[in-house]
Design a protein around this motif. Structure first.
Motif, PDB file in Angstrom:
ATOM      1  N   THR A   1       0.541  -1.132  -0.031  1.00  0.00           N
ATOM      2  CA  THR A   1       0.181   0.006   0.093  1.00  0.00           C
ATOM      3  C   THR A   1       0.677   1.589   0.278  1.00  0.00           C
ATOM      4  OG1 THR A   1      -1.923  -1.090   1.123  1.00  0.00           O
ATOM      5  CG2 THR A   1      -1.961   0.832   0.904  1.00  0.00           C
ATOM      6  N   ILE A   2       0.877   2.090  -1.223  1.00  0.00           N
ATOM      7  CA  ILE A   2       1.313   3.428  -0.119  1.00  0.00           C
ATOM      8  C   ILE A   2       0.626   4.363  -0.437  1.00  0.00           C
ATOM      9  CG2 ILE A   2       2.524   4.690  -2.194  1.00  0.00           C
ATOM     10  CD1 ILE A   2       3.923   2.557  -3.767  1.00  0.00           C
ATOM     11  N   ARG A   3       0.248   4.845  -0.141  1.00  0.00           N
ATOM     12  CA  ARG A   3      -0.049   6.071   0.740  1.00  0.00           C
ATOM     13  C   ARG A   3       0.929   7.828   0.795  1.00  0.00           C
ATOM     14  NH1 ARG A   3      -2.269   2.545   3.872  1.00  0.00           N
ATOM     15  NH2 ARG A   3      -4.618   2.299   4.229  1.00  0.00           N
ATOM     16  N   ALA A   4      -0.044   8.684   0.453  1.00  0.00           N
ATOM     17  CA  ALA A   4       0.274  10.257   0.091  1.00  0.00           C
ATOM     18  C   ALA A   4      -0.557  10.935   0.640  1.00  0.00           C
ATOM     19  CB  ALA A   4       1.114  10.548  -1.117  1.00  0.00           C
ATOM     20  N   ALA A   5      -0.468  12.286   2.050  1.00  0.00           N
ATOM     21  CA  ALA A   5      -1.077  12.957   2.666  1.00  0.00           C
ATOM     22  C   ALA A   5      -0.370  14.301   2.836  1.00  0.00           C
ATOM     23  CB  ALA A   5      -2.332  12.336   3.295  1.00  0.00           C
ATOM     24  N   GLN A   6      -1.387  15.328   2.520  1.00  0.00           N
ATOM     25  CA  GLN A   6      -0.595  16.005   3.372  1.00  0.00           C
ATOM     26  C   GLN A   6      -1.308  16.525   4.654  1.00  0.00           C
ATOM     27  OE1 GLN A   6       0.231  19.995   1.592  1.00  0.00           O
ATOM     28  NE2 GLN A   6       0.406  18.610  -0.639  1.00  0.00           N
ATOM     29  N   HIS A   7      -0.376  16.679   6.049  1.00  0.00           N
ATOM     30  CA  HIS A   7      -1.003  17.350   7.752  1.00  0.00           C
ATOM     31  C   HIS A   7      -0.038  18.583   7.600  1.00  0.00           C
ATOM     32  CE1 HIS A   7      -4.057  14.064   7.752  1.00  0.00           C
ATOM     33  NE2 HIS A   7      -2.707  13.493   7.049  1.00  0.00           N
ATOM     34  N   HIS A   8      -0.341  19.475   8.217  1.00  0.00           N
ATOM     35  CA  HIS A   8       0.698  20.378   9.209  1.00  0.00           C
ATOM     36  C   HIS A   8       1.513  21.024   8.337  1.00  0.00           C
ATOM     37  CE1 HIS A   8      -1.984  19.878  12.644  1.00  0.00           C
ATOM     38  NE2 HIS A   8      -1.620  18.134  12.241  1.00  0.00           N
ATOM     39  N   GLY A   9       1.265  20.913   7.061  1.00  0.00           N
ATOM     40  CA  GLY A   9       2.762  21.642   6.119  1.00  0.00           C
ATOM     41  C   GLY A   9       3.443  20.922   6.015  1.00  0.00           C
ATOM     42  N   SER A  10       3.333  19.690   6.084  1.00  0.00           N
ATOM     43  CA  SER A  10       4.060  18.868   5.271  1.00  0.00           C
ATOM     44  C   SER A  10       3.504  17.679   4.679  1.00  0.00           C
ATOM     45  CB  SER A  10       4.905  17.792   6.828  1.00  0.00           C
ATOM     46  OG  SER A  10       5.956  18.761   7.412  1.00  0.00           O
ATOM     47  N   LEU A  11       4.180  16.882   3.289  1.00  0.00           N
ATOM     48  CA  LEU A  11       4.451  16.081   2.354  1.00  0.00           C
ATOM     49  C   LEU A  11       3.849  14.821   3.111  1.00  0.00           C
ATOM     50  CD1 LEU A  11       2.163  14.843   0.168  1.00  0.00           C
ATOM     51  CD2 LEU A  11       4.179  14.645  -0.546  1.00  0.00           C
ATOM     52  N   PHE A  12       3.401  13.620   3.766  1.00  0.00           N
ATOM     53  CA  PHE A  12       3.503  12.165   4.398  1.00  0.00           C
ATOM     54  C   PHE A  12       3.298  11.107   3.651  1.00  0.00           C
ATOM     55  CE2 PHE A  12       2.946  14.799   7.506  1.00  0.00           C
ATOM     56  CZ  PHE A  12       4.096  14.375   9.362  1.00  0.00           C
ATOM     57  N   LEU A  13       4.502  10.790   3.226  1.00  0.00           N
ATOM     58  CA  LEU A  13       4.236   8.819   2.047  1.00  0.00           C
ATOM     59  C   LEU A  13       4.452   7.933   3.081  1.00  0.00           C
ATOM     60  CD1 LEU A  13       4.374   8.785  -1.071  1.00  0.00           C
ATOM     61  CD2 LEU A  13       6.913   8.030  -0.382  1.00  0.00           C
ATOM     62  N   SER A  14       3.951   6.590   1.761  1.00  0.00           N
ATOM     63  CA  SER A  14       4.106   5.829   3.261  1.00  0.00           C
ATOM     64  C   SER A  14       4.314   4.140   2.516  1.00  0.00           C
ATOM     65  CB  SER A  14       3.455   5.430   4.825  1.00  0.00           C
ATOM     66  OG  SER A  14       2.071   5.411   4.428  1.00  0.00           O
ATOM     67  N   VAL A  15       5.068   3.355   2.071  1.00  0.00           N
ATOM     68  CA  VAL A  15       4.728   2.238   1.924  1.00  0.00           C
ATOM     69  C   VAL A  15       4.997   1.041   2.696  1.00  0.00           C
ATOM     70  CG1 VAL A  15       6.299   0.708   0.121  1.00  0.00           C
ATOM     71  CG2 VAL A  15       6.253   3.450  -0.149  1.00  0.00           C
ATOM     72  N   THR A  16       3.938   0.452   2.654  1.00  0.00           N
ATOM     73  CA  THR A  16       3.788  -0.174   3.875  1.00  0.00           C
ATOM     74  C   THR A  16       3.289  -1.598   2.792  1.00  0.00           C
ATOM     75  OG1 THR A  16       1.949   1.370   5.345  1.00  0.00           O
ATOM     76  CG2 THR A  16       2.065  -1.286   5.751  1.00  0.00           C
ATOM     77  N   ASP A  17       3.753  -2.756   3.831  1.00  0.00           N
ATOM     78  CA  ASP A  17       3.959  -4.337   3.077  1.00  0.00           C
ATOM     79  C   ASP A  17       3.252  -4.903   4.069  1.00  0.00           C
ATOM     80  OD1 ASP A  17       6.173  -5.613   3.929  1.00  0.00           O
ATOM     81  OD2 ASP A  17       6.820  -4.030   2.946  1.00  0.00           O
ATOM     82  N   ASP A  18       2.977  -6.878   3.363  1.00  0.00           N
ATOM     83  CA  ASP A  18       2.262  -7.581   4.366  1.00  0.00           C
ATOM     84  C   ASP A  18       3.658  -8.754   4.966  1.00  0.00           C
ATOM     85  OD1 ASP A  18       2.557  -8.393   2.306  1.00  0.00           O
ATOM     86  OD2 ASP A  18       0.350  -9.246   2.691  1.00  0.00           O
ATOM     87  N   GLY A  19       5.544  -8.181   4.124  1.00  0.00           N
ATOM     88  CA  GLY A  19       6.262  -9.631   4.115  1.00  0.00           C
ATOM     89  C   GLY A  19       7.047  -9.623   5.274  1.00  0.00           C
ATOM     90  N   VAL A  20       7.875 -10.019   5.407  1.00  0.00           N
ATOM     91  CA  VAL A  20       8.786 -10.761   6.378  1.00  0.00           C
ATOM     92  C   VAL A  20       9.230  -9.798   7.228  1.00  0.00           C
ATOM     93  CG1 VAL A  20       8.994 -13.057   4.734  1.00  0.00           C
ATOM     94  CG2 VAL A  20      11.031 -11.087   4.774  1.00  0.00           C
ATOM     95  N   GLY A  21       9.817  -8.382   6.998  1.00  0.00           N
ATOM     96  CA  GLY A  21      10.264  -7.657   8.121  1.00  0.00           C
ATOM     97  C   GLY A  21      11.462  -7.570   7.777  1.00  0.00           C
ATOM     98  N   GLY A  22      12.663  -6.725   8.904  1.00  0.00           N
ATOM     99  CA  GLY A  22      13.889  -6.910   8.763  1.00  0.00           C
ATOM    100  C   GLY A  22      14.169  -5.752   8.315  1.00  0.00           C
ATOM    101  N   ALA A  23      13.486  -4.874   7.411  1.00  0.00           N
ATOM    102  CA  ALA A  23      14.468  -3.670   6.927  1.00  0.00           C
ATOM    103  C   ALA A  23      15.221  -2.412   7.978  1.00  0.00           C
ATOM    104  CB  ALA A  23      12.775  -2.911   6.109  1.00  0.00           C
TER     105      ALA A  23
END
Length: 656
Positions: free
Chosen positions: A594-616
């Motif tokens: 999932t990729i999400r992009a939204a603006q809050h309080h003067g900043s752009l927040f972008l996140s990339v989320t997965d359901d994988g094994v982790g460890g990054a």
């Protein structure tokens, strides 16, 4: 300033006083101690000078005229008369005994002068109709005393020891002296009582004026008993009395003219602190000297005892003065003390790191109880004034101004509410000078913040320039090399088809291999250009992310609003999404992202989320490390939350 008739008359009175004292010094030479002559001359001239200053500024104020005439009366009737008569009696001048008799009685009009001054200080009017009683009591008492002393057989010439030559036995001279003295004393008491009445009913300004009078009265109250007891036996007392009286005259002038009116509390407090600590130090010196002398069996004047006692007294002076000043300030200058204590607490917090320098304006505002107070700083790099947060600022014409400099170079400007108090600017300056360290730290902080902002803007410009260069390369590759290679490939396919029709299969197979290599090269170029910001960014981060998700081998959900950020910010966000999705595909073994992009309080927040094994994690030299540097180049920060349930990569990018 143009002189009026009143001013000319006062200056003439001052000139006559000075001339009389000069004549007194000449006549008294060889018959009186020069110190006594000069000190009493100083007193009379000071009276006339203070009176003249008052008349020049307040011609109708009676205190100015009373002081002028009092100084002239003392110079002529007391000093000049006694100087002339003393020499005349010694040399047999005619009329010298009569002049001497006049001079001996001159103290009484001088006492009446002080009664009148206290009755009319500080406003120039009596405190009310009933205070005419001490006024006329003083005048009547002075007249009765002078007349009774003149004709009383009990009066004696203290200079020659000769009984009263002008005595009249059948007149009630002694009774008149007694009644006159009682009336004059009652008038003095009434004058002091009128000051108390004025203080209780007066406004803040009158009360501050009366504090000057109280300081003069307190000095006289201490001096008078000492002078009565030891006048004839102590030359020190005779020398101190005129000096104290000069100080009293100056205090009265300050009261009437409202000079340093709102600093009188601090002046009184400092005077009391130094006087009490000095007296205590002298007592310590005397006690140590006597005690050590007794224990050692040596005289108290022994040099080593004196030296040791001096060291002990000196060691106690400074800490005792500090404590005494704080104690006195609690009574006389509480507001200033509380302001300094508030500022001291802030400075201590600044040294320990619990306070921030940009709070200095707020602290000064609270300490001075001035919500409109402004602290503006001179920053050389800016070339003008900035506030404590580094924003450009201009002076407010409605506020008072105190400028702070260091070795001629401007440091800061403090603007405050100017409510008409003469000492307001002085108090602000003293408090700011006390906080000079905090001012310098605030200036350095603003300077550092501005330099960091410039660095961030420079890094952003570099990143934007690099992105622009990448877009240029992408356009060149897409519109140039890729198109030409595709065109060449199509031409070669036509040649291959003709060769096969002509039965030249080996040649056609060679050409087919070349076309396959050419197709692989075109794919490599496409992959390379795919890592560059896509043209879809021209329409915003949402379309670019959806185009990126369409090329992913796993399902990707995109949630992005229509809000636009700057091109540099959107480019950085796109690369975060590219790197994050690449890591999901290569390493996470995830089924969805999932990729999400939204603006809050003067900043752009972008996140990339997965359901994988982790460890990054961010490791030196890894793609995530380079991504973190890229995010930091535009003033943002990168967060990674990775466990066995999946990974969330979040970038916060300021849009301003």
């Amino acid at each position: 300033m143009r002189l009026t008739r009143s001013g000319l008359a006062a200056l003439a009175c001052l000139g006559l006083t000075v001339a009389a004292e000069i004549a007194t010094a000449v006549l008294s030479r060889g018959f009186a101690h020069p110190l006594d002559t000069s000190l009493f001359a100083l007193y009379n001239v000071a009276l006339a000078a203070v009176g003249t200053l008052i008349v020049l500024q307040l011609p109708r104020h009676p205190v100015g005229w009373i002081l002028c005439l009092g100084g002239l009366q003392g110079a002529v009737m007391a000093d000049l008369a006694l100087g002339w008569a003393t020499r005349g009696v010694a040399e047999g001048w005619t009329g010298a005994p009569l002049v001497l008799w006049v001079g001996l009685a001159s103290w009484c009009p001088g006492a009446l002068m002080w009664v009148l001054v206290l009755l009319y200080t500080p406003t120039g009017e009596l405190a009310g109709p009933r205070w005419r009683i001490p006024l006329w009591a003083g005048i009547l008492g002075t007249g009765l005393y002078l007349w009774g002393w003149w004709v009383s057989p009990a009066s004696v010439d203290v200079v020659t020891g000769v009984p009263n030559r002008y005595a009249v036995d059948w007149l009630p001279g002694p009774q008149a002296v007694l009644v006159g003295g009682v009336l004059l004393s009652a008038a003095a008491l009434g004058a002091l009582t009128s000051l108390v009445a004025r203080f209780r009913s007066g406004d803040a300004v009158v009360r501050q004026q009366l504090k000057w009078v109280a300081m003069a009265g307190g000095s006289l109250g201490v001096l008078l008993p000492v002078a009565i007891v030891s006048w004839d036996s102590s030359a020190v007392v005779r020398a101190i009395c005129p000096v104290v009286l000069v100080g009293c005259a100056a205090a009265l002038g300050a009261s009437v003219l409202r000079c340093r009116l709102f600093e009188v509390d601090r002046i009184i407090g400092r005077s009391l602190a130094y006087a009490s600590v000095t007296a205590f130090t002298v007592a310590v010196f005397a006690a140590v000297t006597v005690l050590l002398g007794t224990l050692a069996g040596r005289p108290w004047s022994s040099p080593w005892l004196v030296a040791l006692a001096t060291l002990v007294a000196a060691a106690t002076f400074r800490p005792l003065l500090r404590r005494t000043r704080r104690l006195v300030d609690r009574w006389f200058d509480r507001d200033a003390l509380e302001a300094r204590l508030r500022l001291d607490a802030f400075l201590e917090g600044l040294r320990s790191g619990t306070e921030q320098p940009d709070r200095l304006q707020q602290v000064l505002s609270e300490a001075l109880r001035d919500p409109r107070l402004r602290l503006l700083l001179y920053v050389p790099a800016h070339g003008g004034l900035v506030d404590v947060r580094g924003r450009p600022a201009e002076l407010d014409d409605d506020l008072g101004v105190v400028r702070v400099e260091r070795q001629g170079a401007p440091e800061a400007v403090v603007q405050f509410t100017d409510d008409g108090e003469p000492a307001r600017a002085g108090r602000v300056r003293q408090l700011v000078e006390h906080a000079r360290l905090a001012v310098q730290v605030a200036r350095l902080g603003v300077e550092l913040t501005r330099r960091l902002d410039e660095l961030d803007r420079s890094r952003a410009r570099i990143a934007e320039s690099a992105d622009e260069e990448r877009r240029r390369i992408q356009r060149d590759l897409h519109d140039g090399a890729q198109q030409r290679l595709v065109t060449v490939g199509l031409g070669l396919r036509r040649v291959e088809s003709r060769l096969r029709l002509a039965g030249r299969e080996p040649d056609a197979d060679l050409l087919d291999g070349a076309v396959a290599d050419l197709a692989a090269t075109v794919q490599d170029l496409r992959n390379l250009t795919g890592a560059l910001p896509p043209p879809q960014l021209d329409g915003g981060i949402g379309p670019a992310l959806r185009e990126l998700a369409s090329r992913s081998p796993i399902p990707v959900v995109v949630d992005a609003g229509p809000e636009r950020a700057g091109r540099t910010v959107e480019t950085a966000a796109y690369f975060v999404a590219c790197e994050g999705l690449t890591n999901v595909i290569k390493h996470a073994d995830a089924s969805t992202a999932t990729i999400r992009a939204a603006q809050h309080h003067g900043s752009l927040f972008l996140s990339v989320t997965d359901d994988g094994v982790g460890g990054a994690a961010v490791r030196p030299g890894s793609g995530l490390a380079g991504l973190a540097d890229r995010v930091a180049a535009v003033g943002g920060c990168l967060h990674i939350d990775s466990d066995r349930y999946g990974t969330r990569l979040t970038a916060e990018l300021p849009c301003g």
